[in-house]
Write a protein that holds these residues in place. Structure first.
Motif, PDB file in Angstrom:
ATOM      1  N   ARG A  82      -1.287  26.096  50.360  1.00 12.80           N
ATOM      2  CA  ARG A  82      -1.251  27.523  50.684  1.00 12.80           C
ATOM      3  C   ARG A  82      -1.342  28.340  49.401  1.00 12.80           C
ATOM      4  NH1 ARG A  82       3.495  29.752  54.574  1.00 12.80           N
ATOM      5  NH2 ARG A  82       2.244  28.485  55.979  1.00 12.80           N
ATOM      6  N   LYS A 114       3.388  19.220  51.691  1.00  9.64           N
ATOM      7  CA  LYS A 114       2.825  20.570  51.646  1.00  9.64           C
ATOM      8  C   LYS A 114       2.704  20.978  50.194  1.00  9.64           C
ATOM      9  CE  LYS A 114       1.577  23.623  54.818  1.00  9.64           C
ATOM     10  NZ  LYS A 114       1.157  23.352  56.198  1.00  9.64           N
ATOM     11  N   PRO A 153      -6.404  22.336  54.258  1.00  7.09           N
ATOM     12  CA  PRO A 153      -6.305  23.799  54.179  1.00  7.09           C
ATOM     13  C   PRO A 153      -5.036  24.347  54.840  1.00  7.09           C
ATOM     14  CG  PRO A 153      -8.370  23.109  55.258  1.00  7.09           C
ATOM     15  CD  PRO A 153      -7.483  21.918  55.181  1.00  7.09           C
ATOM     16  N   ASP A 154      -4.601  25.485  54.347  1.00  8.63           N
ATOM     17  CA  ASP A 154      -3.526  26.247  54.991  1.00  8.63           C
ATOM     18  C   ASP A 154      -3.827  27.720  54.697  1.00  8.63           C
ATOM     19  OD1 ASP A 154      -0.803  25.784  56.422  1.00  8.63           O
ATOM     20  OD2 ASP A 154      -0.289  27.242  54.896  1.00  8.63           O
ATOM     21  N   VAL A 155      -2.811  28.561  54.678  1.00  6.76           N
ATOM     22  CA  VAL A 155      -3.035  30.007  54.527  1.00  6.76           C
ATOM     23  C   VAL A 155      -3.830  30.288  53.238  1.00  6.76           C
ATOM     24  CG1 VAL A 155      -1.893  32.231  54.220  1.00  6.76           C
ATOM     25  CG2 VAL A 155      -0.974  30.562  55.839  1.00  6.76           C
ATOM     26  N   ASN A 156      -4.918  31.018  53.389  1.00  2.31           N
ATOM     27  CA  ASN A 156      -5.780  31.443  52.281  1.00  2.31           C
ATOM     28  C   ASN A 156      -6.492  30.312  51.548  1.00  2.31           C
ATOM     29  OD1 ASN A 156      -5.365  34.203  52.654  1.00  2.31           O
ATOM     30  ND2 ASN A 156      -3.501  34.186  51.407  1.00  2.31           N
ATOM     31  N   ARG A 194     -13.313  19.882  62.634  1.00  2.00           N
ATOM     32  CA  ARG A 194     -12.069  20.123  61.895  1.00  2.00           C
ATOM     33  C   ARG A 194     -11.778  21.612  61.758  1.00  2.00           C
ATOM     34  NH1 ARG A 194      -8.089  21.739  60.551  1.00  2.00           N
ATOM     35  NH2 ARG A 194      -6.594  21.075  58.974  1.00  2.00           N
ATOM     36  N   GLY A 226      -2.169  37.397  63.330  1.00  3.59           N
ATOM     37  CA  GLY A 226      -2.855  36.602  62.302  1.00  3.59           C
ATOM     38  C   GLY A 226      -4.236  36.281  62.824  1.00  3.59           C
ATOM     39  N   TYR A 227      -5.263  36.714  62.108  1.00  6.28           N
ATOM     40  CA  TYR A 227      -6.621  36.489  62.613  1.00  6.28           C
ATOM     41  C   TYR A 227      -7.442  35.731  61.585  1.00  6.28           C
ATOM     42  CZ  TYR A 227      -9.775  37.502  66.473  1.00  6.28           C
ATOM     43  OH  TYR A 227     -10.579  37.388  67.592  1.00  6.28           O
ATOM     44  N   VAL A 230      -6.676  29.926  62.283  1.00  7.54           N
ATOM     45  CA  VAL A 230      -5.990  29.534  63.519  1.00  7.54           C
ATOM     46  C   VAL A 230      -6.058  30.644  64.574  1.00  7.54           C
ATOM     47  CG1 VAL A 230      -3.799  28.775  64.512  1.00  7.54           C
ATOM     48  CG2 VAL A 230      -4.452  28.007  62.226  1.00  7.54           C
ATOM     49  N   ASP A 250      -3.665  41.352  61.596  1.00  4.60           N
ATOM     50  CA  ASP A 250      -3.648  40.556  60.378  1.00  4.60           C
ATOM     51  C   ASP A 250      -2.788  41.292  59.361  1.00  4.60           C
ATOM     52  OD1 ASP A 250      -5.250  42.533  59.244  1.00  4.60           O
ATOM     53  OD2 ASP A 250      -7.105  41.405  59.521  1.00  4.60           O
ATOM     54  N   VAL A 251      -2.881  40.893  58.115  1.00  4.54           N
ATOM     55  CA  VAL A 251      -1.975  41.448  57.111  1.00  4.54           C
ATOM     56  C   VAL A 251      -2.126  42.964  56.967  1.00  4.54           C
ATOM     57  CG1 VAL A 251      -3.521  41.039  55.131  1.00  4.54           C
ATOM     58  CG2 VAL A 251      -1.044  40.954  54.796  1.00  4.54           C
ATOM     59  N   ALA A 301       0.136  33.460  64.705  1.00  2.00           N
ATOM     60  CA  ALA A 301      -0.713  32.556  63.892  1.00  2.00           C
ATOM     61  C   ALA A 301      -0.828  33.087  62.471  1.00  2.00           C
ATOM     62  CB  ALA A 301      -2.092  32.405  64.535  1.00  2.00           C
ATOM     63  N   LEU A 303       2.522  33.726  59.699  1.00  2.00           N
ATOM     64  CA  LEU A 303       3.479  33.129  58.759  1.00  2.00           C
ATOM     65  C   LEU A 303       4.810  32.839  59.450  1.00  2.00           C
ATOM     66  CD1 LEU A 303       2.824  35.566  55.786  1.00  2.00           C
ATOM     67  CD2 LEU A 303       2.169  33.159  55.846  1.00  2.00           C
ATOM     68  N   ALA A 324       1.190  29.338  64.132  1.00  2.00           N
ATOM     69  CA  ALA A 324       1.744  29.292  62.768  1.00  2.00           C
ATOM     70  C   ALA A 324       2.870  28.271  62.704  1.00  2.00           C
ATOM     71  CB  ALA A 324       2.275  30.669  62.380  1.00  2.00           C
TER      72      ALA A 324
HETATM   73  P1  NAD Z   1      -5.557  31.972  57.189  1.00  2.00           P
HETATM   74  O1  NAD Z   1      -5.344  32.294  55.772  1.00  2.00           O
HETATM   75  O2  NAD Z   1      -6.899  31.540  57.637  1.00  2.00           O
HETATM   76  O3  NAD Z   1      -5.107  33.218  58.101  1.00  2.00           O
HETATM   77  C1  NAD Z   1      -3.845  33.815  57.985  1.00  2.00           C
HETATM   78  C2  NAD Z   1      -3.874  35.107  58.784  1.00  2.00           C
HETATM   79  O4  NAD Z   1      -2.549  35.676  58.760  1.00  2.00           O
HETATM   80  C3  NAD Z   1      -4.797  36.180  58.191  1.00  2.00           C
HETATM   81  O5  NAD Z   1      -5.397  36.908  59.247  1.00  2.00           O
HETATM   82  C4  NAD Z   1      -3.841  37.063  57.410  1.00  2.00           C
HETATM   83  O6  NAD Z   1      -4.322  38.388  57.253  1.00  2.00           O
HETATM   84  C5  NAD Z   1      -2.644  37.011  58.321  1.00  2.00           C
HETATM   85  N1  NAD Z   1      -1.416  37.374  57.617  1.00  2.00           N
HETATM   86  C6  NAD Z   1      -1.016  37.011  56.378  1.00  2.00           C
HETATM   87  N2  NAD Z   1       0.134  37.603  56.067  1.00  2.00           N
HETATM   88  C7  NAD Z   1       0.479  38.326  57.151  1.00  2.00           C
HETATM   89  C8  NAD Z   1       1.561  39.159  57.449  1.00  2.00           C
HETATM   90  N3  NAD Z   1       2.527  39.368  56.549  1.00  2.00           N
HETATM   91  N4  NAD Z   1       1.580  39.750  58.664  1.00  2.00           N
HETATM   92  C9  NAD Z   1       0.593  39.555  59.558  1.00  2.00           C
HETATM   93  N5  NAD Z   1      -0.470  38.778  59.338  1.00  2.00           N
HETATM   94  C10 NAD Z   1      -0.509  38.184  58.143  1.00  2.00           C
HETATM   95  O7  NAD Z   1      -4.453  30.863  57.546  1.00  2.00           O
HETATM   96  P2  NAD Z   1      -4.460  29.824  58.761  1.00  2.00           P
HETATM   97  O8  NAD Z   1      -4.990  28.534  58.243  1.00  2.00           O
HETATM   98  O9  NAD Z   1      -5.024  30.449  59.953  1.00  2.00           O
HETATM   99  O10 NAD Z   1      -2.878  29.612  58.938  1.00  2.00           O
HETATM  100  C11 NAD Z   1      -2.081  30.479  59.748  1.00  2.00           C
HETATM  101  C12 NAD Z   1      -0.810  29.754  60.143  1.00  2.00           C
HETATM  102  O11 NAD Z   1      -1.154  28.545  60.831  1.00  2.00           O
HETATM  103  C13 NAD Z   1       0.090  29.326  58.991  1.00  2.00           C
HETATM  104  O12 NAD Z   1       1.433  29.371  59.415  1.00  2.00           O
HETATM  105  C14 NAD Z   1      -0.310  27.878  58.771  1.00  2.00           C
HETATM  106  O13 NAD Z   1       0.699  27.124  58.131  1.00  2.00           O
HETATM  107  C15 NAD Z   1      -0.528  27.449  60.194  1.00  2.00           C
HETATM  108  N6  NAD Z   1      -1.360  26.253  60.354  1.00  2.00           N
HETATM  109  C16 NAD Z   1      -2.629  26.202  59.871  1.00  2.00           C
HETATM  110  C17 NAD Z   1      -3.387  25.048  60.079  1.00  2.00           C
HETATM  111  C18 NAD Z   1      -4.823  24.951  59.648  1.00  2.00           C
HETATM  112  O14 NAD Z   1      -5.473  23.950  59.992  1.00  2.00           O
HETATM  113  N7  NAD Z   1      -5.385  25.917  58.951  1.00  2.00           N
HETATM  114  C19 NAD Z   1      -2.827  23.945  60.744  1.00  2.00           C
HETATM  115  C20 NAD Z   1      -1.536  24.048  61.236  1.00  2.00           C
HETATM  116  C21 NAD Z   1      -0.802  25.198  61.038  1.00  2.00           C
END
Ligand code: NAD
Length: 424
Positions: A82, A114, A153-156, A194, A226-227, A230, A250-251, A301, A303, A324
């Motif tokens: 992340r 992680k 991959p994870d957030v960002n 994936r 969260g857009y 996921v 989203d954020v 989806a 944090l 999430a």
């Molecule tokens: P990403 O970076 O693709 O998307 C994250 C989204 O959350 C973005 O739209 C962002 O703007 C939004 N966000 C960030 N901070 C925020 C806030 N403070 N308030 C509201 N929205 C906010 O990340 P992702 O891969 O989609 O992951 C999202 C969640 O899913 C995380 O908890 C992650 O651990 C979990 N997850 C991801 C995967 C994966 O395969 N990518 C697998 C399992 C779990």
């Protein structure tokens, strides 16, 4: 109520508090022996690294990075990386612990890991992100590897970043090692299916639950917080199944349209303009409002710690599917259970990502590629089996789904620890 989607109450529990409480409640329920409980309460291995990066203006910035392996009892460690300004070691430990349970719930032969870097990648250029990723990979290369610990991959973080991880690790060893990381582009050994696997798995669990409680998905209203990877893919898939996605965020904030948003067009807006808030055919709302919207299904989806004791009383959804990791606190769980809301817990609801990561790793080790159909079929089989086991246990014992998922996971991990014995 929390405002603008920050991480819950300032004085509320941390992700690690939540993770430990969830584990301890399940441990109490199954009468887990003290020594196993003590071992699982701590990560097996933590690594803190400094990541010096030459910035575009010639100066050097030093970022803090972490990699944590919580348990290796059931196999190599597995878990995402992340990039986020609020990453802490404790958060990474909690996320690694959740990965241990998640891999056990879907019964794939991994332990939990992680990683993270304390950075806001939106403030970095592509070149700076690449150099940071490569240096971080080099710093943690002493504990990662296809047989040891496999990032994803994870957030960002995304497939391009996984490519740089794979390339850096391979360059340092002198030959290509695709199985060191999952979530890579298909062209360099990634798996078909994936990219949207986490959302697909999440939607399978929603459909499984809907069929058990006789809920029709056609016309069902949905809100998604969260857009990113996921959230956007879950919204698109739920819309394809006939649901009406009325609110997303989203954020930067949220948007709402009671007639339904066009989920794919919203994703296109994010690609083009950077946020859902630029989508034209909707009203603006806050992140907090998205969580408490009058909908049937809510998919957090983003944090951790988004639904706490402060806003849980206002949540109206009948089903929450945790896309999430850790979006609900234990206090929120109790409030929602009393209100009749069914929560599909993160360690089950978002396990589709790690499941297809496992398929990718298997394909990498065997140097062969599955078809998209094979991936989808095998993912469905595993998600349905995990859902059946969790739902069945919950029905038999009269518990919620999180308790059932934790009990199943903890029993599997504890059994592996017992069988392996304590070294030396
Ligand atoms: P990403 O970076 O693709 O998307 C994250 C989204 O959350 C973005 O739209 C962002 O703007 C939004 N966000 C960030 N901070 C925020 C806030 N403070 N308030 C509201 N929205 C906010 O990340 P992702 O891969 O989609 O992951 C999202 C969640 O899913 C995380 O908890 C992650 O651990 C979990 N997850 C991801 C995967 C994966 O395969 N990518 C697998 C399992 C779990």
């Amino acid at each position: 109520m929390i405002l603008n989607g920050d991480r819950g109450d300032a004085n509320g529990p941390t992700a690690l508090d939540v993770a430990l409480q969830q584990m301890n409640e399940a441990a109490d329920l199954i009468g887990l022996d003290e020594s196993t409980r003590k071992m699982l309460s701590k990560p097996k291995r933590t690594l803190s690294v400094s990541v010096p990066v030459r910035m575009d203006d010639g100066t050097v910035e030093v970022f803090d990075g972490y990699r944590v392996q919580h348990s290796l009892a059931r196999g190599p460690a597995k878990g995402g990386i992340r990039f986020h300004p609020e990453v802490t070691m404790d958060e990474v430990i909690a996320l690694a612990m959740w990965m241990t349970w998640k891999c056990a719930v879907v019964d794939i032969p991994y332990g939990g890991a992680k990683g993270g870097i304390v950075v806001d990648p939106r403030k970095l250029s592509i070149g700076e992100i690449e150099r940071m990723t490569r240096r971080f990979t080099s710093e943690i290369s002493i504990i990662i590897g296809p047989d040891e610990d496999i990032p994803a991959p994870d957030v960002n973080t995304n497939p391009q970043i996984m490519s740089w991880i794979m390339d850096t690790y391979s360059m340092e060893r002198g030959y290509s090692i695709p199985a060191v990381v999952t979530g890579k582009p298909v062209e360099i050994g990634g798996s078909k299916g994936r990219a949207d696997a986490t959302s697909r798995g999440c939607v399978f669990t929603i459909a499984d639950l809907a069929s058990r409680i006789d809920m029709q998905l056609e016309g069902t209203t949905v809100a998604v917080q969260g857009y990113g990877n996921v959230g956007s893919n879950a919204a698109i898939m739920l819309e394809e199944m006939g649901c009406k996605v009325v609110a997303v965020s989203d954020v930067e904030g949220g948007i709402y349209n009671s007639r339904g948003l066009a989920a794919r067009s919203v994703a296109d807006t994010v690609d083009e303009a950077g946020s859902v808030v630029h989508y034209p055919d909707a009203e603006r709302c806050t992140n907090a409002e998205v969580l408490t919207m009058d909908v049937d299904i809510l998919v957090p989806a983003a944090l951790e710690n988004q639904i706490t004791s402060s806003n849980a009383p206002y949540v109206q959804a009948k089903i929450i599917a945790e896309g999430a990791n850790g979006p609900l606190t234990p206090e929120a769980d109790v409030i929602l259970r009393d209100r009749g809301c069914i929560v599909i817990p993160d360690i089950l609801a978002n396990a589709g990502g790690v499941t297809v990561s496992y398929f990718e790793w298997v394909q990498g080790i065997q140097s062969l590629a599955w078809t998209a159909e094979q991936v989808r079929r095998e993912l469905k089989r595993r998600m349905d089996a995990a859902f059946d086991a969790v739902y069945g246990w919950a029905q038999e014992e009269g518990t919620d789904l999180r308790t059932a998922a934790y009990v199943i996971a903890l029993q599997r991990v504890a059994r592996a620890i017992t069988l392996r014995g304590l070294y030396p």
